[in-house]
Write an enzyme that holds these catalytic residues in place. Structure first.
Site, PDB file in Angstrom:
ATOM      1  N   ILE A  11      11.497   1.462   3.084  1.00  0.00           N
ATOM      2  CA  ILE A  11      10.804   1.530   4.748  1.00  0.00           C
ATOM      3  C   ILE A  11       9.804   2.471   4.149  1.00  0.00           C
ATOM      4  O   ILE A  11       8.930   2.417   5.384  1.00  0.00           O
ATOM      5  CB  ILE A  11      12.031   1.777   5.820  1.00  0.00           C
ATOM      6  N   SER A  12       9.440   2.844   3.097  1.00  0.00           N
ATOM      7  CA  SER A  12       7.774   3.073   3.295  1.00  0.00           C
ATOM      8  C   SER A  12       6.782   2.236   3.502  1.00  0.00           C
ATOM      9  O   SER A  12       6.768   1.500   2.013  1.00  0.00           O
ATOM     10  CB  SER A  12       8.031   4.656   2.675  1.00  0.00           C
ATOM     11  N   PRO A  13       5.930   2.517   4.478  1.00  0.00           N
ATOM     12  CA  PRO A  13       5.066   1.645   4.011  1.00  0.00           C
ATOM     13  C   PRO A  13       3.975   1.805   2.812  1.00  0.00           C
ATOM     14  O   PRO A  13       3.248   0.765   1.958  1.00  0.00           O
ATOM     15  CB  PRO A  13       3.794   1.733   4.926  1.00  0.00           C
ATOM     16  N   THR A  15       4.884   2.622  -0.456  1.00  0.00           N
ATOM     17  CA  THR A  15       5.678   2.647  -1.134  1.00  0.00           C
ATOM     18  C   THR A  15       5.263   0.332  -1.231  1.00  0.00           C
ATOM     19  O   THR A  15       5.204   0.915  -2.182  1.00  0.00           O
ATOM     20  CB  THR A  15       6.994   2.455  -1.167  1.00  0.00           C
TER      21      THR A  15
END
Length: 199
Positions: A11-13, A15
């Protein structure tokens, strides 16, 4: 042969903004990668970080500007306020763990597909059908979304514990076998320089 532990959150942008570049960098330098999804909220709570809604407004504003700039520079579409954020990252993380154990597909593409589903396509990556689509698009058996859930949960927990032990405090985070640490999508060039022996 150099090795990289790639700690990240689905859920990391940031990433998402890595795309498949970590794999491309590793391949260019004959390095290997272990993909290690983590519970980012647990990492934050234990290393001094905060979930986005709890950050000071100035930090939240900067994050939105930075995400927009990075997406433009990288040529990647990004919705800074996606329809399904936050969502439960565990199911997609378990699928990544199962896929890595099974082999035979394209791990970099799987991570890129899942993060793009959230940040570019407004799809819910906690949804089994979305996960199956992402697995299939990366040449994995979509049934991996339904298998090894207990083993995935255990590995997810171990990844998170190991991340904290090794000094990870955000995502994406790259640690080489020589304990060189690189935090953030914008440090991929530094990782490449290290693998090339320039720094």
């Amino acid at each position: 042969m150099a090795h990289i532990d790639y700690f990240f959150a689905t859920i990391s942008p940031y990433t998402y903004l890595c795309g498949v570049r970590p794999a491309e960098i590793a391949n260019a330098h004959d390095a290997t990668i272990t993909y290690r999804p983590v519970d980012l909220m647990s990492v934050f709570s234990r290393t001094g970080g905060q979930p986005v809604p709890e950050r000071h407004p100035s930090r939240q504003d900067y994050r939105l500007q930075d995400l927009h700039r990075r997406s433009v520079l990288l040529g990647l579409p990004l919705n800074v306020k996606p329809a399904h954020f936050p969502t439960n990252p565990a199911p997609s993380s378990y699928a990544i763990i199962a896929a890595q154990a099974a082999g035979g597909g394209r791990m970099a593409a799987l991570v890129a597909n899942l993060t793009a589903a959230c940040w570019a396509q407004d799809r819910d990556i906690a949804d089994d059908d979305v996960i199956r689509d992402c697995l299939q698009a990366a040449d994995f058996d979509p049934k991996l979304a339904d298998s090894g859930l207990l083993a995935g949960a255990e590995e997810y927990h171990r990844n998170t514990e190991e991340a904290v032990r090794l000094g990870v405090f955000g995502a994406p985070f790259f640690i080489t076998d020589t304990d060189q640490r690189f935090w953030g999508e914008d440090r991929l060039d530094d990782l490449e320089a290290h693998l090339a022996g320039r720094v």
